[in-house]
Design an enzyme around this catalytic site. Sequence first.
Site, PDB file in Angstrom:
ATOM      1  N   CYS A  86       0.827  -1.187   0.000  1.00  0.00           N
ATOM      2  CA  CYS A  86       0.000   0.000   0.000  1.00  0.00           C
ATOM      3  C   CYS A  86       0.877   1.259   0.000  1.00  0.00           C
ATOM      4  O   CYS A  86       1.547   1.538  -0.979  1.00  0.00           O
ATOM      5  CB  CYS A  86      -0.966  -0.040   1.184  1.00  0.00           C
ATOM      6  SG  CYS A  86      -2.429   1.005   0.973  1.00  0.00           S
ATOM      7  N   HIS A 195      -3.017  -5.950   1.053  1.00  0.00           N
ATOM      8  CA  HIS A 195      -2.375  -6.137   2.356  1.00  0.00           C
ATOM      9  C   HIS A 195      -2.287  -7.618   2.740  1.00  0.00           C
ATOM     10  O   HIS A 195      -3.196  -8.139   3.398  1.00  0.00           O
ATOM     11  CB  HIS A 195      -3.170  -5.404   3.439  1.00  0.00           C
ATOM     12  CG  HIS A 195      -3.085  -3.924   3.378  1.00  0.00           C
ATOM     13  ND1 HIS A 195      -2.101  -3.195   4.013  1.00  0.00           N
ATOM     14  CD2 HIS A 195      -3.879  -3.013   2.757  1.00  0.00           C
ATOM     15  CE1 HIS A 195      -2.287  -1.898   3.798  1.00  0.00           C
ATOM     16  NE2 HIS A 195      -3.358  -1.765   3.032  1.00  0.00           N
ATOM     17  N   GLU A 197      -0.451  -8.852   5.018  1.00  0.00           N
ATOM     18  CA  GLU A 197      -0.279  -8.933   6.474  1.00  0.00           C
ATOM     19  C   GLU A 197      -1.615  -8.930   7.214  1.00  0.00           C
ATOM     20  O   GLU A 197      -1.673  -9.282   8.395  1.00  0.00           O
ATOM     21  CB  GLU A 197       0.614  -7.782   6.970  1.00  0.00           C
ATOM     22  CG  GLU A 197      -0.031  -6.417   7.042  1.00  0.00           C
ATOM     23  CD  GLU A 197      -0.151  -5.699   5.717  1.00  0.00           C
ATOM     24  OE1 GLU A 197      -0.567  -4.514   5.723  1.00  0.00           O
ATOM     25  OE2 GLU A 197       0.156  -6.290   4.658  1.00  0.00           O
TER      26      GLU A 197
END
Length: 226
Positions: A86, A195, A197
């Site tokens: 991002c 994302h 994560e």
Amino acid sequence: MKIAVIQFPGSNCDIDLYSALHDVCNADVEYVSHKATSLDGFDAVMLPGGFSYGDYLRAGAIARFANVMPAVIKLANEGKPVFGTCNGFQILTEAGLLPGALKKNDSQKFVCETVPLEVVNNDTLFTTQYQAHERIALPIAHGEGSYYADEKTLDELEANHQVVFRYAQENPNGSLRNIAGIVNKRGNVLGMMPHPERAVEALLGSTDGLRLFKSLLENGTVKTEA
């Protein structure tokens, strides 16, 4: 591997990255301030999502000049893994570590949802635990995520197999050729708008991001020494 997670003023996904690596993958990871001038002793670096320096000017445009960035560039030039998600992807393009730029979404609105992706290249430091052309689902959360580059650059990315992830089905932001993530020519720098994560535990709704970090931990040291 010893991994650095850079913290910029305005970062808000640094904790997510740290947790994915430390708590889920049991990796050796440390936070590193944007004020640091060295990354000596680290084998990889993570640039998190968020709104570094408030995204004034352009997303990532100020962070590109943070004290730590020459060390990030040095580490990348040494062939060590560098990952940006991002806002981290935006910083990598602003720093010239990846080609192209991220502009405002075509909708002119912030988009926050889970989207389907295609794994276009599963032969990178970050993707060997995926299958070629596998469909996965990862969250996105951005207002400036539309990938742009000129036609020559786009053709080179395709020819060099630098497109790693592509939006499948609907394109959420207007990225050219549905590009969601790319690597540099050397293959050690990955930037992506989704994302991973935020998708490392079933409790979060998906574990599709976990294999990216496992791939990095499995391959990083071996391949960069080759």
